[in-house]
Scaffold this active site. Sequence first.
Site, short mmCIF file in Angstrom:
data_model
loop_
_atom_site.label_atom_id
_atom_site.label_comp_id
_atom_site.label_asym_id
_atom_site.label_seq_id
_atom_site.Cartn_x
_atom_site.Cartn_y
_atom_site.Cartn_z
N LYS A 189 6.52 6.05 0.95
CA LYS A 189 5.54 5.76 -0.11
C LYS A 189 5.67 4.31 -0.59
O LYS A 189 4.70 3.58 -0.74
CB LYS A 189 5.74 6.74 -1.28
CG LYS A 189 5.08 6.33 -2.57
CD LYS A 189 3.56 6.37 -2.49
CE LYS A 189 2.92 5.57 -3.59
NZ LYS A 189 1.48 5.63 -3.60
N CYS A 216 0.89 -0.13 -9.34
CA CYS A 216 1.54 0.32 -8.10
C CYS A 216 2.04 -0.85 -7.26
O CYS A 216 3.23 -1.01 -7.06
CB CYS A 216 0.57 1.15 -7.27
SG CYS A 216 -0.12 2.52 -8.19
N1 SAJ Z 1 -5.72 -7.32 -4.08
C1 SAJ Z 1 -5.79 -8.61 -3.60
N2 SAJ Z 1 -6.26 -8.79 -2.33
C2 SAJ Z 1 -6.65 -7.75 -1.55
C3 SAJ Z 1 -6.54 -6.44 -2.04
C4 SAJ Z 1 -6.05 -6.25 -3.31
O1 SAJ Z 1 -5.46 -9.58 -4.27
O2 SAJ Z 1 -7.09 -8.00 -0.42
C5 SAJ Z 1 -5.24 -7.09 -5.44
C6 SAJ Z 1 -6.26 -6.37 -6.33
O3 SAJ Z 1 -7.18 -7.29 -6.87
C7 SAJ Z 1 -5.38 -5.73 -7.37
C8 SAJ Z 1 -4.10 -5.41 -6.60
O4 SAJ Z 1 -4.15 -6.16 -5.42
O5 SAJ Z 1 -5.09 -6.63 -8.41
C9 SAJ Z 1 -3.90 -3.93 -6.27
O6 SAJ Z 1 -5.12 -3.34 -5.83
P1 SAJ Z 1 -5.22 -2.42 -4.53
O7 SAJ Z 1 -6.62 -2.00 -4.37
O8 SAJ Z 1 -4.58 -3.12 -3.38
O9 SAJ Z 1 -4.24 -1.19 -4.86
P2 SAJ Z 1 -4.15 -0.08 -6.04
O10 SAJ Z 1 -2.99 -0.45 -6.91
O11 SAJ Z 1 -5.45 0.15 -6.70
O12 SAJ Z 1 -3.77 1.23 -5.17
C10 SAJ Z 1 -2.65 1.20 -4.27
C11 SAJ Z 1 -3.10 1.84 -2.96
N3 SAJ Z 1 -2.08 1.57 -1.92
C12 SAJ Z 1 -2.41 1.10 -0.71
O13 SAJ Z 1 -3.55 0.81 -0.39
C13 SAJ Z 1 -1.30 0.93 0.26
C14 SAJ Z 1 -3.28 3.35 -3.14
O14 SAJ Z 1 -3.57 3.97 -1.89
C15 SAJ Z 1 -2.01 3.97 -3.76
O15 SAJ Z 1 -2.15 5.37 -3.93
C16 SAJ Z 1 -1.82 3.31 -5.11
O16 SAJ Z 1 -1.58 1.92 -4.88
C17 SAJ Z 1 -0.63 3.98 -5.80
O17 SAJ Z 1 -0.87 4.76 -6.74
O18 SAJ Z 1 0.50 3.82 -5.33
#
Ligand code: SAJ
Length: 414
Positions: A203, A257
């Site tokens: 995870k 996360c």
């Molecule tokens: N972000 C970037 N660039 C990207 C993608 C995201 O800068 O290309 C930033 C976003 O703007 C945001 C942060 O990353 O600030 C996190 O956003 P996210 O969409 O990457 O992730 P979360 O926190 O919404 O959800 C993640 C997910 N994990 C993965 O995709 C591996 C989700 O599946 C998990 O269940 C969740 O964390 C969790 O609860 O652990």
Amino acid sequence: MKKICIIGLGYIGLPTACVLANNGFNILGVDTNKKIINDLNSKNIHIEEPDLRAIFLKALNNKLTISKEYKKSDVFIIAVPTPLTKDNKADLSYVVSASREIANYIEKDNLVILESTSPPGTTEEVIGKIINEKTGLVAGVDYFLAFCPERVLPGKIIYELVNNDRIIGGINEKSAIKAKEIYSSFVKGKIYLTDIGTAELSKLVENTYRDVNIAFSNELSQICNDYNINVNSVIELANKHPRVNILKPGAGVGGHCIPIDPWFILEKVKRKNTLIEKCREINNDMPVIASKKIIGLLKRIENPRVTLFGASYKENVSDTRESPTTAIYKELANNNIEVAVHDPVADNFKHKLLSMEDSLDGSDCLVLLVGHDLFREIDFENVFKLMRTRNIFDARNFFDKRKLEKAGFNYYML
Ligand code: SAJ
């Protein structure tokens, strides 16, 4: 009908409780927060998530009860927060208190499942230990114990809860199989069984992989600045390779996360200077890097005013926890810049959220931090009239540069 007690009615616990209630289980949802209990019992949900309200109302008509009090149950699922302490360690206090409560109700042959993201070892060494010590029962012998991490993406929780593959780690095979019986009632994806430690680390590895990938793209954005090359074009072209998939750079990584889970991996690791830690640093530095660029743009303007578009931690969600906007606000304000924030989606932001008009009135720079779909509908003619100096700083490569330059704006990217 099997009775399941779900502890923690947040982003994961509440949707899981609803889905299980709608799939034939008798569900007791427990939370320590009185307001959440009262709201839910008055049919008001405290979480903004597409389709959640509909499945919640359906679940209340099925077998979902909400209460502050635990009861005897066949299965206990822990879905409480595991925040990060100031020194980057897991705060397991909610897991500890849930385990103590479960110990008061657990009986032989019950099943205990941890869903909350936690450092490796938590399921056995914290939950198992507390229950064993308080009850005299033995995990894996008298009761079943498993870790089954949530993997759902905020904004798509209901869809992903049902359709994603899942990992289940059991203290023994029987525990994993027992947990699988519960999840297979609603999960359409594959369910993989393993041991607890492997499940706990997997995870964390998923989210850390994403953090490392984003750090690479953020580093690339800085490298591209030195070459005066557009990072987004570079990434777009590199991603045309069948085995390359670089994520997007931005003004920081937020949420509860991705910026947290890498630290859980490192909690018991003795090695120093890990790639994981370096990537955390790169992503954490992004709000300051973005702020410095904004400050640089405004250095000739007297009493500058900046408008931040986007307060939530990512696009199209209301959640503002760990939002990079908070750090950017602070950095700009510390440099004597007047800051206004507009976000049509966000909830509970630390600073006041203004309407689009009020936030842009007399502004010297519109800073796009979060790419909400709603921002696609912006009327730039109106924006042009409202602003004092027409600078646009696009931290997400969201707007159409050519269109904006044609309309008379100075357009800058991170
Ligand atoms: N972000 C970037 N660039 C990207 C993608 C995201 O800068 O290309 C930033 C976003 O703007 C945001 C942060 O990353 O600030 C996190 O956003 P996210 O969409 O990457 O992730 P979360 O926190 O919404 O959800 C993640 C997910 N994990 C993965 O995709 C591996 C989700 O599946 C998990 O269940 C969740 O964390 C969790 O609860 O652990």
